[in-house]
Write an enzyme that holds these catalytic residues in place. Structure first.
Site, PDB file in Angstrom:
ATOM      1  CG  HIS A   3      43.708  24.612  52.189  1.00 14.72           C
ATOM      2  ND1 HIS A   3      43.055  24.163  51.338  1.00 14.72           N
ATOM      3  CD2 HIS A   3      43.704  26.858  52.092  1.00 14.72           C
ATOM      4  CE1 HIS A   3      42.463  25.119  50.996  1.00 14.72           C
ATOM      5  NE2 HIS A   3      42.807  26.366  50.605  1.00 14.72           N
ATOM      6  CD  GLU A  29      44.053  20.831  52.116  1.00 12.82           C
ATOM      7  OE1 GLU A  29      43.903  21.221  51.208  1.00 12.82           O
ATOM      8  OE2 GLU A  29      43.679  21.231  53.553  1.00 12.82           O
ATOM      9  CB  CYS A  67      39.389  26.994  51.532  1.00  9.91           C
ATOM     10  SG  CYS A  67      39.884  28.254  50.665  1.00  9.91           S
TER      11      CYS A  67
END
Length: 512
Positions: free
Chosen positions: A169, A171, A82
């Protein structure tokens, strides 16, 4: 074989620690450093790979945090996520500007070319986006890998170096292929072997405590909660009898808590434990204080005052060990650039600026579930490891408004009944955290055919894995009916019980 280390550069995103956690879950040790750490300092840590995280900042603004340009000369495998993508393009000759259409939530990624980062990932896949800026042009030496309907450059890679950039993202759980992408980066691109575990963390934590303390002595603030129990046991393993544990009975503990800590950790576990009766001094300091932040800071300062007094009595003691966790740090805005203050935790922002004891915080970068795993590695029993979280300021932040001994006793009794009913219905282990809150209001009721005008207890139960987000627990109505009936009938001064069905966000788990 040298230790494998992934360094994560933090630019203020509240997802940064989640990246570190995902990397550890994949079996590779990770650490977080400020995003603007000089390249030479990074080189000295001998990282195996680098990950540049997100940020609430806009990379094209003058005040935005940027990595040291020398980071790219290290030639270490690098993943920009990002903002990490955007900052890299700013420094590598690309162009970043405000997006014509921001992307928040899931978007469909479409790959335009081959990349080892997406091995085992479909050509089109859904992923979580959270950005208002976009890369509008790549720098020299970079090539496009993927796009979305709103982003022309949703992923890129360097033509020669092991540098990969993604706009989404990986994660977060909302990116189903995120774990595969991170795994590809670690094992296919960075060529790491993995194998790190919580047992490995335990070994290194013990070694670091010994190195930090030397022949010195540690005082550990022990509340009996999961965090402080794990820290105390960890420090005891590291330095043995040079550890003194102090339980501050500040009048803000749950029912029977001081006695349970003495029995479980003092008598059974053999820790040197001192119980300090400090009820009067804490309640005197808190008298008339209604602001939650002020409460936390008063309690933090008074904790340290008691610890320093006990350190002098035990002497010589140079170090104070605390069970600070990452959610404490990030909510107190200590995580990185741009992190927002949600509440000041007494053991982070609540500490006085000048303190005579040096801090030891071995759990500072761990989430609650990781601390539980560490506790099991230390051999702690399940009933200690699986205990619900309890805030350091105790019942002071569950008694809304000013704190006094009478209200605390009302809350203690209500809370004990709620927990007892959860255990009886076998819901305690199915709930991440549950507790009662005393509200600063009175409502009309009927008791014994007479009008009553008494206080309200709110019950709160949530499920979470790390405390950063939480959903309210759908407890059975029969359980709720028993708990509410018992509280209203058995706790003098209460005539109404309500249930908090708000998730985090928008609420926090605790009410203050």
């Amino acid at each position: 074989m040298p230790r494998e280390l992934v360094l994560i550069l933090d630019f203020g995103s509240q997802y940064t620690q989640l990246i570190a956690r995902r990397v550890r879950e994949l079996g590779v040790y990770s650490e977080i450093v400020p995003g603007n750490t000089p390249a030479e300092k990074i080189r000295e840590k001998h990282p195996s790979a680098l990950i540049l995280g997100g940020s609430p900042a806009s990379g094209y603004r003058a005040a935005a945090p940027m990595p040291d340009a020398g980071v790219y000369a290290l030639k270490k495998p690098l993943l920009g996520i990002c903002y990490g993508f955007q900052a890299t393009m700013q420094l590598q000759g690309g162009k970043v500007e405000k997006a014509a259409r921001a992307e928040y939530g899931t978007s469909t990624f479409i790959r335009d070319g081959k990349s080892p980062l997406f091995t085992g990932v479909p050509k089109r896949f859904r992923a979580w986006m959270s950005h208002g800026d976009e890369v509008s042009a790549l720098g020299p030496g970079w090539k496009k890998v993927a796009h979305t309907s709103n982003s022309a450059f949703a992923a890129a890679m360097h033509e020669k170096l092991p540098y990969h950039l993604i706009q989404f993202h990986p994660e977060v759980v909302h990116s189903p292929y995120g774990k595969q992408v991170l795994s590809n980066f670690l094992f296919k691109i960075a060529k790491l072997k993995g194998g790190w575990s919580m047992k490995g963390f335990l070994k290194s934590a013990v070694a670091e405590i010994r190195a930090q303390v030397g022949e010195g002595h540690i005082l550990c603030g022990l509340s009996g909660g999961v965090d402080s129990s794990v820290v105390a046991t960890l420090c005891h393993r590291a330095i043995g009898e040079r550890l003194v544990c102090v339980l501050v009975d500040h009048g803000l503990l749950r029912a029977g808590e001081a006695e349970e800590v003495r029995r479980e950790l003092g008598e059974k576990r053999g820790l040197h434990l001192r119980v300090v009766n400090a009820r009067e001094r804490f309640l005197t300091k808190l008298a008339g204080v209604t602001d939650p932040e002020q409460k936390r800071k008063i309690i933090g300062a008074e904790f340290i005052a008691v610890f320093e007094e006990e350190a002098k009595r035990a002497g010589p003691v140079e170090f104070l060990a605390q069970g600070t966790l990452y959610p404490d740090v990030i909510e107190s805005a200590s995580a990185g650039w741009g992190a927002q203050v949600i509440k000041t935790h007494h053991n982070v922002g609540g500490l006085p600026e000048r303190m005579n004891l040096k801090l030891i915080e071995p759990l500072r970068w761990l989430f609650k579930d990781e601390v539980r795993e560490l506790g099991r590695s230390l051999g702690l029993p399940d009933h200690l490891v699986d205990r619900h979280p309890f805030p350091g300021p105790g019942l002071a932040v569950r008694t809304l408004g000013a704190v006094n001994a009478g209200d605390l006793e009302v809350l203690r009794k209500a809370d004990a009944i709620f927990i007892e009913e959860l255990r009886r219905a076998k819901w305690y282990g199915r709930t991440w955290q549950a507790f009662a809150v005393l509200l600063p209001i009175h409502t009309v009721g009927v008791k014994g055919d007479e009008r009553s005008y008494e206080k309200v207890i709110a019950l709160r139960a949530v499920n979470s894995s790390d405390g950063m987000t939480a959903d309210w627990t759908r407890l059975p109505s029969s359980l709720m009916a028993r708990a509410a009936s018992r509280i209203a009938n058995e706790v003098r001064g209460v005539n109404r019980v309500v249930y908090d069905c708000t998730s985090k966000p928008p609420a926090t788990i605790e009410w203050e």
